[in-house]
Design a protein around this motif. Structure first.
Motif, PDB file in Angstrom:
ATOM      1  N   ARG A 268       0.862  -1.179   0.000  1.00  0.00           N
ATOM      2  CA  ARG A 268       0.000   0.000   0.000  1.00  0.00           C
ATOM      3  C   ARG A 268       0.891   1.219   0.000  1.00  0.00           C
ATOM      4  NH1 ARG A 268      -3.758  -1.437   5.193  1.00  0.00           N
ATOM      5  NH2 ARG A 268      -4.265  -3.540   4.529  1.00  0.00           N
ATOM      6  N   GLY A 269       0.429   2.262  -0.632  1.00  0.00           N
ATOM      7  CA  GLY A 269       1.243   3.457  -0.599  1.00  0.00           C
ATOM      8  C   GLY A 269       0.757   4.490  -1.570  1.00  0.00           C
ATOM      9  N   VAL A 270       1.561   5.517  -1.665  1.00  0.00           N
ATOM     10  CA  VAL A 270       1.249   6.642  -2.528  1.00  0.00           C
ATOM     11  C   VAL A 270       2.251   6.630  -3.675  1.00  0.00           C
ATOM     12  CG1 VAL A 270       1.050   9.148  -2.654  1.00  0.00           C
ATOM     13  CG2 VAL A 270       0.491   7.952  -0.523  1.00  0.00           C
ATOM     14  N   TYR A 290      -2.956   6.111  -5.402  1.00  0.00           N
ATOM     15  CA  TYR A 290      -2.855   5.336  -4.167  1.00  0.00           C
ATOM     16  C   TYR A 290      -2.957   3.854  -4.491  1.00  0.00           C
ATOM     17  CZ  TYR A 290      -3.534   9.897  -2.127  1.00  0.00           C
ATOM     18  OH  TYR A 290      -3.370  11.204  -1.787  1.00  0.00           O
ATOM     19  N   ARG A 291      -2.076   3.113  -3.916  1.00  0.00           N
ATOM     20  CA  ARG A 291      -2.103   1.655  -4.046  1.00  0.00           C
ATOM     21  C   ARG A 291      -2.712   1.039  -2.801  1.00  0.00           C
ATOM     22  NH1 ARG A 291       2.861   0.014  -3.295  1.00  0.00           N
ATOM     23  NH2 ARG A 291       3.520   2.183  -3.343  1.00  0.00           N
ATOM     24  N   LEU A 292      -3.600   0.088  -2.949  1.00  0.00           N
ATOM     25  CA  LEU A 292      -4.185  -0.619  -1.814  1.00  0.00           C
ATOM     26  C   LEU A 292      -4.093  -2.103  -2.083  1.00  0.00           C
ATOM     27  CD1 LEU A 292      -7.226   1.701  -1.227  1.00  0.00           C
ATOM     28  CD2 LEU A 292      -5.344   1.321   0.363  1.00  0.00           C
ATOM     29  N   GLY A 293      -2.877  -2.603  -2.091  1.00  0.00           N
ATOM     30  CA  GLY A 293      -2.649  -3.992  -2.477  1.00  0.00           C
ATOM     31  C   GLY A 293      -2.663  -4.953  -1.304  1.00  0.00           C
TER      32      GLY A 293
ATOM     33  N   LEU B 166      -2.860   5.686   5.723  1.00  0.00           N
ATOM     34  CA  LEU B 166      -2.601   6.051   4.341  1.00  0.00           C
ATOM     35  C   LEU B 166      -3.620   7.117   3.982  1.00  0.00           C
ATOM     36  CD1 LEU B 166      -0.767   5.406   2.031  1.00  0.00           C
ATOM     37  CD2 LEU B 166      -2.412   3.747   1.223  1.00  0.00           C
ATOM     38  N   LEU B 208       8.495  11.997  -0.645  1.00  0.00           N
ATOM     39  CA  LEU B 208       7.956  11.792  -1.989  1.00  0.00           C
ATOM     40  C   LEU B 208       8.034  13.061  -2.829  1.00  0.00           C
ATOM     41  CD1 LEU B 208       4.790   9.654  -1.168  1.00  0.00           C
ATOM     42  CD2 LEU B 208       6.883   8.884  -2.308  1.00  0.00           C
ATOM     43  N   LEU B 235       1.545   8.488   5.268  1.00  0.00           N
ATOM     44  CA  LEU B 235       2.153   7.415   4.475  1.00  0.00           C
ATOM     45  C   LEU B 235       2.167   6.072   5.189  1.00  0.00           C
ATOM     46  CD1 LEU B 235       5.228   9.316   2.947  1.00  0.00           C
ATOM     47  CD2 LEU B 235       2.916   9.095   2.034  1.00  0.00           C
ATOM     48  N   PRO B 237       0.829   2.501   6.172  1.00  0.00           N
ATOM     49  CA  PRO B 237      -0.138   1.566   5.568  1.00  0.00           C
ATOM     50  C   PRO B 237      -1.205   1.133   6.572  1.00  0.00           C
ATOM     51  CG  PRO B 237       1.878   0.415   6.125  1.00  0.00           C
ATOM     52  CD  PRO B 237       2.126   1.879   6.420  1.00  0.00           C
TER      53      PRO B 237
ATOM     54  N   ALA C 299      -5.883  -7.926  -0.689  1.00  0.00           N
ATOM     55  CA  ALA C 299      -6.637  -6.669  -0.670  1.00  0.00           C
ATOM     56  C   ALA C 299      -8.059  -6.935  -1.142  1.00  0.00           C
ATOM     57  CB  ALA C 299      -5.963  -5.644  -1.577  1.00  0.00           C
TER      58      ALA C 299
END
Lengths: 370, 370, 370, 370
Positions: A268-270, A290-293, B166, B208, B235, B237, C299
């Motif tokens: 997860r992250g930006v 935005y990642r929400l893995g 996040l 970032l 940032l 998670p 996820a």
């Protein structure tokens, strides 16, 4: 060593004496006793009864209250020092002069000057000087180091460490010197190139008027705009041992008190798409996503950290190389702690930290041959 | 309204208009619509369609895109302002001039100077100016305030707040101005005498390269050697909303994401027996003892915080008193945020914070009579 | 349908009426109102004021207190029934006779006989009869079904579900009929071939003498020596919603109250090497090994389950197929609940459960064309 | 006792030998070695080397591979037996014949008949026969027993115990005999009057075809409509050790894997106002109310459970009374396990459990005089 019999022995095991039979000494003794690379040759303590109790607990080992007995014994290859920090310099220097490899409990010394002298002397003598940064050899920290080294987290954005609980107020050191060496040595171990901060701001509080900080915060800028932070606290009713390491690719959470899931790696992250032209806020905002893995928790092997310390010490000696937590790692930790002291004296102002000067002498291959 | 009947009604309810129909406005509209003390008279937004949507969602309320319609309406007692922070000063000043009581979304204003002018003007006019510090009206925070006020925790030793997840990277404000107002307004609300720190050290990081801090730490010394600290982070998670408040008697942990046990009060801690003579470390160590008592988690009533905000605003107006999160609370939060800005500019150096000067005008009883 | 006008309409949206405006009806109304496949045509309730309130809450929809108005309206394609279970049979049968597709709140009916009649009639009429097993359309359960279908867990060894909290003691049903339909419908949805158990043993307790079980356990053997178990409890002070699904390859834990990690898939387990010859315990023990692999938490997308229910109902109608939680799924749940009743009457003795006889009429492609 | 020599010794310590130096024997040896009431006189094992290793680990104790050496030694007061369950009967009977007090690892015996003979013989001989139900002497269980005995929970409504993890599949016993003795002995210890159930329904599953149940559920009705339930499972990837004890006044949750809050007592529940006249459901429903009070977590002292076992064994001998986990407690556990076996054979049908017949011989004061 030096005679036929010891050659035979040395191919099998290295011989070590433990100096100091207080709180940590018994753990060292137990692990050097059972480690396959080692022969535990003696326990040394000014209090001979204390030495004897430790010796008994590991099944019987010679004891002495005279450091000279250990240092003058040609059959002893190395010493493990677990005495108070203020005595480290004298004992380590004597051990190095006597040609012994040395492992020393954290902190390496009670001052950077003293520590540096020790490291330089070890280098000159071609001997291994290792810092016993035990946490670095836990399965969790070894895994963290591996994940970062493999680029799995990407570039490091921040490291936030919390180490709080209702702790014993130490008579001689504050909460920074008591707890933060763990966080700092771990950061130094897992960050590529070690913990290299350009300044340290320390905020301490002593609301119970014990004469030293019982609550402490350390803020340390890292290269590239990243930051490392430590919260150490003796007054928290709950116990937390948690480190979050944020990266451009993934972020890792280490919760040391959760044996069922110590490490969690979050995908997860930006993501910031770097645009070369047009730096307006709006343009930039348009390129944030935005990642929400998934989350992944790697299985960790069982294993006592000190067994890994003992193995690494032996390997460094045999291979004529620096230990993974060598004297320089110890110096970097000391440098932060000393800068924290200065920052505290200046009311929390950030204290610049010079990069360590290159040491004059490097460990060279073959240096262990005496 | 405008006839005898409305007099009757007004003894029952106060009349309010909501200014701003963006993110927060609908929540205000809903709570003033359903609150027993209030009559929701209008929704005002420059975007009349947006105003209409909010009005529809609460069952139909007059709308306007002209602030003047609201301020010139003699039947309207108060306005609730949920517009961008940079517009607060102008709208609030106009509303006060028009004789309206005002509640304004956090932060009170975009600068301390602007905020102070608003607070002083409200005082001169005998009107209530309330900061919508919503969190302060949650059952958990109300309970914390009560426990501290009753002396249940003893003297406060430290307050440590963590608010990380996040989060959306805001286009116009950094993580301090986005998240820390919550922590600061809560601290101001629960600490006896409000959040009174003598300096603020802010450590921010923007790894970032978004152009503003995405990770932030605030260290604030409190009276008596205590300390307050905030960790805000966009940032992380994992989401953490936790505040620990350590006291000489007990320590409280508020974990807002644990609905089954939001508040835990630990009867654990360190007791220092203060000895008048003999201050040596050894003597002191002999008088340290540790408590490991029970943990207690008080039951909390259900209840939406904004309903409490609406009730408090009405009560302050009716009783001719300052609101519990009045304009001065808003100023104290602003002062910390502005000091944090200055500290960031100076690389994290602690920035002194003057106590707020006494305000020239006090709210007087009867001030609400127009 | 069946005439030109409705063909045009069908390419756009299906038309539905909600029957019953009590606890669940508003949720149905909201989702059919906002679902892209649907036109919400009416709310029907014997209490016309209640119908009106629901209609208002979704922005205004025609209301009626006469079921006939709905069933006789040729423009209405389907009905969603949220009335008490004892009324399901009569309303559903009337709706089917009127040529409406039907979705009905769980449980499908108040008896297996009634349910079976409904399912058969729907089949004969070529209409979709869907059970509103809402939980099956949560992102977590959809993912579980997918993982099992893909063989990711291997063969299923056990399913253990715990659904306990301090719950409202229902006036008309026991804890089995109140809570277990959730667990049973989920098991039916995720297990390949549905929940096919050969017997049900139910253990209930009513220690407060409320007249019905407040604590319940269901044990259900599955094929191949596996087992499914449900613990439902209205008297637990803590809330748990957890299902563990053990497989030969991996084991999944669904903790519905942990939004940060609802699903965890453990690559941990016991491997038995099946040896054809030699079945002695010693020989067998020699072939047992343990896996302690990684944990993985996929996820999950956001999304309201009822929106998925509405979408599936529309898709089943359009595609002329059974819904994924069709009437037969409802019958399998009912069969277990009725067997549980019989087991309770016999003091907890396992009650055999016959496999459902094949239904006389199958939904055929094109069956939806009237 | 009764002769001069032993009087002297007895005022100091009781003398004990440990029989069996396998998995559990070292723990017994260590605790009897360090317990203030005991003198550890010998370690006995058929494998003399194994005996010697245990003896060495506790600092040197005489060893023997001949049980007769121990039983014929007039200076030995008691034996602690940690041999396989199938050997308990023979060794215990011989020890009792030799006039030794006996503590025996759980389960007491491999059958109820054998166990009963042991208990009766001990009674006839006036000797203490204690079951080593270690968990009962943990601080948590001692506190639970105290809270229930003091009426703090009110009448017990249910006991639900979950003991699951990825466990070693035992070669000789199923999951019921491996894990459930812990839950059953704890229930027997904390419930007033012991675990007195009228029937046992056991549901087991062996989906891996190991030849014995790896997953097990036990349902046991208690007096007054209450119920006890155990879930034991060797195939769960996560470890849970949790017992919930619901009472009319309060409900207790024991989470043994949460060292920071092992016990939580919830003042939450359902209150039923018992109305003498009018038992209709509606009338009853009108008299149900819900409590949502505070949660309280008592501090627990530190302490190893086996030290408490050793102390209790000594106290029972000195005071001429039954141990708190005496032979009869062991018999009650055995009776449930045997009934579980029968239930499993009958496919999970509840198996009636007769209350234990009064034993012919009671321990009388002075019975310990030899």
């Amino acid at each position: 060593m030096g005679n036929g019999a010891s050659v035979v022995e040395k191919t099998a095991r290295l011989s070590i004496a433990v100096i100091g039979a207080g709180y940590w000494g018994p753990n060292l003794a137990r692990n050097f006793r059972t480690g396959p690379a080692w022969h535990l040759a003696a326990i040394c303590d000014l209090d001979i009864d204390r030495a004897r109790r430790v010796a008994d607990s590991v099944g019987g080992v010679p004891v002495t209250d005279d450091l000279h007995d250990v240092l003058s014994d040609p059959l002893i290859d190395a010493v493990a020092i677990a005495t108070p920090a203020r005595t480290h310099h004298a004992i380590v220097m004597a051990a190095l002069e006597a040609g012994k490899h040395v492992i020393v409990e954290k902190p390496l010394a009670d001052s950077g000057v003293a520590g540096r002298e020790m490291v330089e002397r070890a280098g000159e003598m071609g001997l291994v000087l290792m810092a016993d940064h035990t946490y670095c050899y836990t399965p969790a920290v070894l895994k963290i180091r591996e994940l970062i080294a493999d680029g799995f987290l990407g570039d490091i954005l921040f490291v936030d460490s919390v180490r709080i609980n209702l702790g014993l107020i130490q008579p001689d050191v504050d909460v920074f010197w008591d707890l933060a060496p763990h966080d700092l040595s771990i950061m130094d171990f897992v960050l590529p190139g070690g913990l290299r901060t350009t300044s340290v701001a320390a905020h301490g509080a002593d609301p119970l008027r014990t004469g030293k900080a019982c609550i402490g915060y350390l803020a340390m800028p890292l290269a590239g705009g990243a930051v490392a932070h430590v919260h150490a606290n003796w007054l928290s009713p709950t116990k937390i041992r948690q480190m979050v390491i944020g990266g451009t690719k993934r972020t890792l959470v280490w919760d040391d008190l959760n044996p069922q899931q110590r490490l969690s790696v979050y995908d997860r992250g930006v993501d910031i798409e770097q645009v070369s032209k047009g730096s307006a806020a709006d343009a930039r905002a348009a390129h944030i996503s935005y990642r929400l893995g998934d989350t992944w928790s790697p299985a960790l092997p069982e294993g006592e950290a000190l067994a890994g310390v003992a193995a690494e010490f032996a390997a460094a000696i045999r291979e004529g190389r620096s230990a993974r937590t060598g004297g320089e790692a110890g110096l970097r930790v000391l440098a932060v702690l000393e800068a924290a002291n200065r920052s505290l004296e200046r009311g929390g102002a950030p204290e610049p930290l010079e990069p360590l000067e290159p040491l004059a002498v490097e460990l060279v291959s073959g240096g262990v041959v005496r």
